[in-house]
Design an enzyme around this catalytic site. Structure first.
Site, PDB file in Angstrom:
ATOM      1  N   SER A 295       0.723  -1.170   0.039  1.00  0.00           N
ATOM      2  CA  SER A 295       0.004  -0.155  -0.010  1.00  0.00           C
ATOM      3  C   SER A 295       0.972   1.241   0.034  1.00  0.00           C
ATOM      4  O   SER A 295       1.580   1.401   0.941  1.00  0.00           O
ATOM      5  CB  SER A 295      -0.992  -0.180   1.128  1.00  0.00           C
TER       6      SER A 295
ATOM      7  N   HIS B 258      -1.402  -1.263  -3.984  1.00  0.00           N
ATOM      8  CA  HIS B 258      -2.647  -0.840  -3.579  1.00  0.00           C
ATOM      9  C   HIS B 258      -2.747   0.518  -3.142  1.00  0.00           C
ATOM     10  O   HIS B 258      -1.875   1.227  -2.612  1.00  0.00           O
ATOM     11  CB  HIS B 258      -2.643  -1.590  -2.105  1.00  0.00           C
TER      12      HIS B 258
ATOM     13  N   ASP C  64      -4.780   3.520  -1.074  1.00  0.00           N
ATOM     14  CA  ASP C  64      -5.757   3.896  -0.223  1.00  0.00           C
ATOM     15  C   ASP C  64      -6.411   5.227  -0.420  1.00  0.00           C
ATOM     16  O   ASP C  64      -5.479   6.037  -0.062  1.00  0.00           O
ATOM     17  CB  ASP C  64      -5.255   3.596   1.145  1.00  0.00           C
TER      18      ASP C  64
ATOM     19  N   MET D 169      -8.703   7.932   0.983  1.00  0.00           N
ATOM     20  CA  MET D 169      -9.445   8.524   1.957  1.00  0.00           C
ATOM     21  C   MET D 169      -9.966  10.058   1.710  1.00  0.00           C
ATOM     22  O   MET D 169      -9.077  10.777   1.433  1.00  0.00           O
ATOM     23  CB  MET D 169      -8.769   8.336   3.147  1.00  0.00           C
TER      24      MET D 169
ATOM     25  N   HIS E 261      -8.818   1.185  -3.362  1.00  0.00           N
ATOM     26  CA  HIS E 261      -9.551   1.019  -2.327  1.00  0.00           C
ATOM     27  C   HIS E 261     -10.143   2.169  -1.906  1.00  0.00           C
ATOM     28  O   HIS E 261      -9.547   3.090  -1.325  1.00  0.00           O
ATOM     29  CB  HIS E 261      -8.853   0.202  -1.004  1.00  0.00           C
TER      30      HIS E 261
ATOM     31  N   MET F 156     -11.914   4.423   0.392  1.00  0.00           N
ATOM     32  CA  MET F 156     -12.785   4.914   1.816  1.00  0.00           C
ATOM     33  C   MET F 156     -13.448   6.248   1.703  1.00  0.00           C
ATOM     34  O   MET F 156     -12.949   7.181   2.328  1.00  0.00           O
ATOM     35  CB  MET F 156     -11.605   4.555   2.905  1.00  0.00           C
TER      36      MET F 156
ATOM     37  N   MET G 169     -11.152  -5.876   6.223  1.00  0.00           N
ATOM     38  CA  MET G 169     -10.368  -5.083   6.922  1.00  0.00           C
ATOM     39  C   MET G 169      -9.727  -5.523   8.132  1.00  0.00           C
ATOM     40  O   MET G 169     -10.739  -5.907   9.106  1.00  0.00           O
ATOM     41  CB  MET G 169     -11.408  -3.704   7.030  1.00  0.00           C
TER      42      MET G 169
ATOM     43  N   GLY H 114      -2.537   4.077   8.494  1.00  0.00           N
ATOM     44  CA  GLY H 114      -1.479   2.787   8.441  1.00  0.00           C
ATOM     45  C   GLY H 114      -0.891   2.450   9.743  1.00  0.00           C
ATOM     46  O   GLY H 114      -0.974   3.645  10.551  1.00  0.00           O
TER      47      GLY H 114
ATOM     48  N   ASP I 156      -6.472  -6.460   4.733  1.00  0.00           N
ATOM     49  CA  ASP I 156      -5.895  -5.166   4.676  1.00  0.00           C
ATOM     50  C   ASP I 156      -5.839  -4.555   6.247  1.00  0.00           C
ATOM     51  O   ASP I 156      -6.739  -4.415   6.944  1.00  0.00           O
ATOM     52  CB  ASP I 156      -6.801  -4.323   3.775  1.00  0.00           C
ATOM     53  N   GLY I 157      -4.607  -4.283   6.647  1.00  0.00           N
ATOM     54  CA  GLY I 157      -4.420  -3.862   8.009  1.00  0.00           C
ATOM     55  C   GLY I 157      -3.723  -4.422   8.998  1.00  0.00           C
ATOM     56  O   GLY I 157      -3.781  -5.455   9.247  1.00  0.00           O
ATOM     57  N   GLY I 158      -2.463  -3.905   9.098  1.00  0.00           N
ATOM     58  CA  GLY I 158      -1.647  -4.690  10.220  1.00  0.00           C
ATOM     59  C   GLY I 158      -0.771  -5.955   9.862  1.00  0.00           C
ATOM     60  O   GLY I 158      -0.532  -6.657  10.613  1.00  0.00           O
TER      61      GLY I 158
ATOM     62  N   GLY J  20       1.269  -2.283   4.220  1.00  0.00           N
ATOM     63  CA  GLY J  20       1.641  -0.735   4.084  1.00  0.00           C
ATOM     64  C   GLY J  20       3.013  -0.526   4.910  1.00  0.00           C
ATOM     65  O   GLY J  20       3.958  -0.496   4.203  1.00  0.00           O
ATOM     66  N   SER J  21       2.960  -0.257   6.370  1.00  0.00           N
ATOM     67  CA  SER J  21       4.210   0.084   7.042  1.00  0.00           C
ATOM     68  C   SER J  21       5.228  -0.999   7.005  1.00  0.00           C
ATOM     69  O   SER J  21       6.302  -0.726   7.076  1.00  0.00           O
ATOM     70  CB  SER J  21       3.639   0.577   8.338  1.00  0.00           C
TER      71      SER J  21
END
Ligand code: DX5
Ligand code: ZN
Length: 217
Positions: A7, A32, A34, A36, A65, A67, A136, A143, A174-176, A196-197
């Protein structure tokens, strides 16, 4: 086959092309994006202009994605910017069947995302027609948040749903996601892994990408 989707939310946007190329040569399968709007989620990122720039930097498919509130209004803009798949949130879209079909008419793959508190059962009726179901595993907006464990149960439920409806969709998480939990998400039945991170905030972006790509191969 499992796919890795870095991401760019966590990338250094001042050298976006460079960072995208780096993950591309290190094992990424999709990019990806994101999006927002500060309304659907409490953060603002970027829009079609940056997606277009990302598209110029890579041959990899762009996984967008959304959001945002009222995503229908912007579907065409994102497809024109180079989106290969567009995912909207179940919680936002009232006429989900219509929106899914519109995305497909525009020539992109259509996905539906659900927040951590939204049950998989809310998407049963459109499961047959979607290309992607995005689970999610953090509350969307930022992120670098911690993975919510309950998401693995939902990944399994989505994989079961695919069998039940004889659907063709991929299950995306998606996430973490990091090297600590990507394997358990794979074992739960996930096909696409957004990171992402744990890629872009690492010192060695290339090594982090390659490690995660290997863990799902
Ligand atoms: C969360 C976004 C995610 C996020 C993933 O709102 O949808 O794509 O950027 O980033 P990490 O991997 O840092 O949780
Ligand atoms: Zn995302």
């Amino acid at each position: 086959m499992a796919l890795l989707a870095p991401s760019i939310l966590s990338a250094d946007l001042s050298i976006l092309s460079q960072q995208i190329r780096l993950v591309e040569i290190s094992g990424a399968d999709w990019i990806h994006c994101d999006i927002m709007d500060g309304h659907f989620v409490p953060n603002i990122t970027f829009g079609p202009v940056v997606v277009k720039a990302a598209n110029k930097s890579t041959k990899l498919p762009l996984d967008v994605h959304l959001m945002i509130e009222n995503p229908d209004k912007y579907l065409e803009d994102f497809v024109n910017a180079g989106a290969d798949s567009i995912t909207v949130h179940q919680e936002e879209v009232i006429h989900l069947d219509r929106t899914i079909n519109r995305i497909k008419e525009l020539g992109a793959k259509a996905g539906v995302a659900i927040n951590p508190s939204t049950p998989v059962s809310t998407i049963t009726e459109i499961a047959e027609i979607v290309d992607l179901i995005l689970i999610m595993s953090v509350n969307p907006g930022f992120g670098g948040q911690s993975f919510i464990n309950n998401s693995l149960k939902k990944v399994k439920q989505a994989a079961t749903l695919r069998k039940e409806v004889r659907g063709k969709f991929l299950v995306e998480i998606d996430g973490g996601i990091s090297n600590k939990n990507i394997k358990s998400a794979l074992d739960a039945g996930c096909d696409v892994f957004v990171v992402g991170s744990s890629i872009f905030k690492e010192k060695n972006i290339s090594a982090a990408t390659a490690e995660l790509a290997n863990m799902i191969k």
